[in-house]
Scaffold this motif. Sequence first.
Motif, PDB file in Angstrom:
ATOM      1  N   ASP A 209      -0.903  -1.100   0.032  1.00  0.00           N
ATOM      2  CA  ASP A 209      -0.202  -2.333   0.389  1.00  0.00           C
ATOM      3  C   ASP A 209      -0.650  -3.503  -0.506  1.00  0.00           C
ATOM      4  O   ASP A 209      -1.747  -3.497  -1.076  1.00  0.00           O
ATOM      5  CB  ASP A 209      -0.354  -2.685   1.876  1.00  0.00           C
TER       6      ASP A 209
ATOM      7  N   THR B 195      -1.920  -8.038   3.968  1.00  0.00           N
ATOM      8  CA  THR B 195      -2.513  -6.691   3.965  1.00  0.00           C
ATOM      9  C   THR B 195      -2.734  -6.106   2.574  1.00  0.00           C
ATOM     10  O   THR B 195      -1.837  -6.134   1.728  1.00  0.00           O
ATOM     11  CB  THR B 195      -1.622  -5.738   4.774  1.00  0.00           C
TER      12      THR B 195
ATOM     13  N   HIS C 158       3.299  -6.995   3.249  1.00  0.00           N
ATOM     14  CA  HIS C 158       2.725  -5.772   2.644  1.00  0.00           C
ATOM     15  C   HIS C 158       3.197  -5.558   1.200  1.00  0.00           C
ATOM     16  O   HIS C 158       2.693  -4.662   0.534  1.00  0.00           O
ATOM     17  CB  HIS C 158       3.056  -4.547   3.509  1.00  0.00           C
TER      18      HIS C 158
ATOM     19  N   HIS D 277      -5.111  -6.547  10.427  1.00  0.00           N
ATOM     20  CA  HIS D 277      -3.781  -7.170  10.592  1.00  0.00           C
ATOM     21  C   HIS D 277      -3.840  -8.226  11.696  1.00  0.00           C
ATOM     22  O   HIS D 277      -3.023  -8.268  12.612  1.00  0.00           O
ATOM     23  CB  HIS D 277      -2.736  -6.086  10.918  1.00  0.00           C
TER      24      HIS D 277
END
Length: 248
Positions: A34, A20, A65, A213
């Motif tokens: 992120d 991410t 992240h 995601h």
Amino acid sequence: MRLTFLGTGSAMPVPDRVQTGLLLESADRSLLVDCGSGVLHRLSRTDVGYEGVSTVLLTHHHLDHVADLLPLLKARWLAGEEHLEVIGPTGTKSLLDGLLDVHEYLQGRVDLSVREVGPTSFSVAGFEVSATETEHSMDCLAYRFSAPDAAGDVVFSGDGEATSGLAAFADGAAVLAHDCSFPDDVDVSNHPTPSQLGRALAGRDVGRVYLTHLYPHTRGRHEEMLESVRAHYDGEVAIARDGLRVEV
Ligand SMILES: [Zn+2]
Ligand SMILES: [Zn+2]
């Protein structure tokens, strides 16, 4: 405001999606949201580059992240950049302290400042941000961004279930990038399926929703996932991909 999806993948690698990362740009300011594995390389392909990003905002501390945080710090040091600011939920300070304990040689290489935020409103890198908690397996914040040059707001869900609270938080935004990790037939908690996301968004008004995601389970099933969202939500919905740029 311009949003670039740097990484639209998850903790399980696929060739075309790194973990991410989102880049937000407004006027001459930029903000990285992120910094999972692969995001630093994606960032190096942008005009801003890692040299141009001095502020990172974290949704939460899962590895997908935060994995490229120290690589970003080191790259900025080697490029002669002197500052890095990292902002995130409670625990961000101890995360950075711990990482720098392990990689001691990086201590003091850049002027690092760390700020912890909660579910409130604050300013960062020229953006006005409001935050709300998500339902995830660790503390996680979703963010809503506004900027003076933008026609509308951008919302990023971070990781977490599709909830009516998050849908209300995103209502009226120009763009919502939402965790949609798995197709409907995967039994999962802490991440939503498309049907759950569509149900949560029903009746809400968002300019365009991007599913992100994405786990490997979603490969070849994008149309089906979009149809699952559309069964409940009649706004625009699309699948995010690495490198996608959206003007707001
Ligand atoms: Zn997570
Ligand atoms: Zn994640």
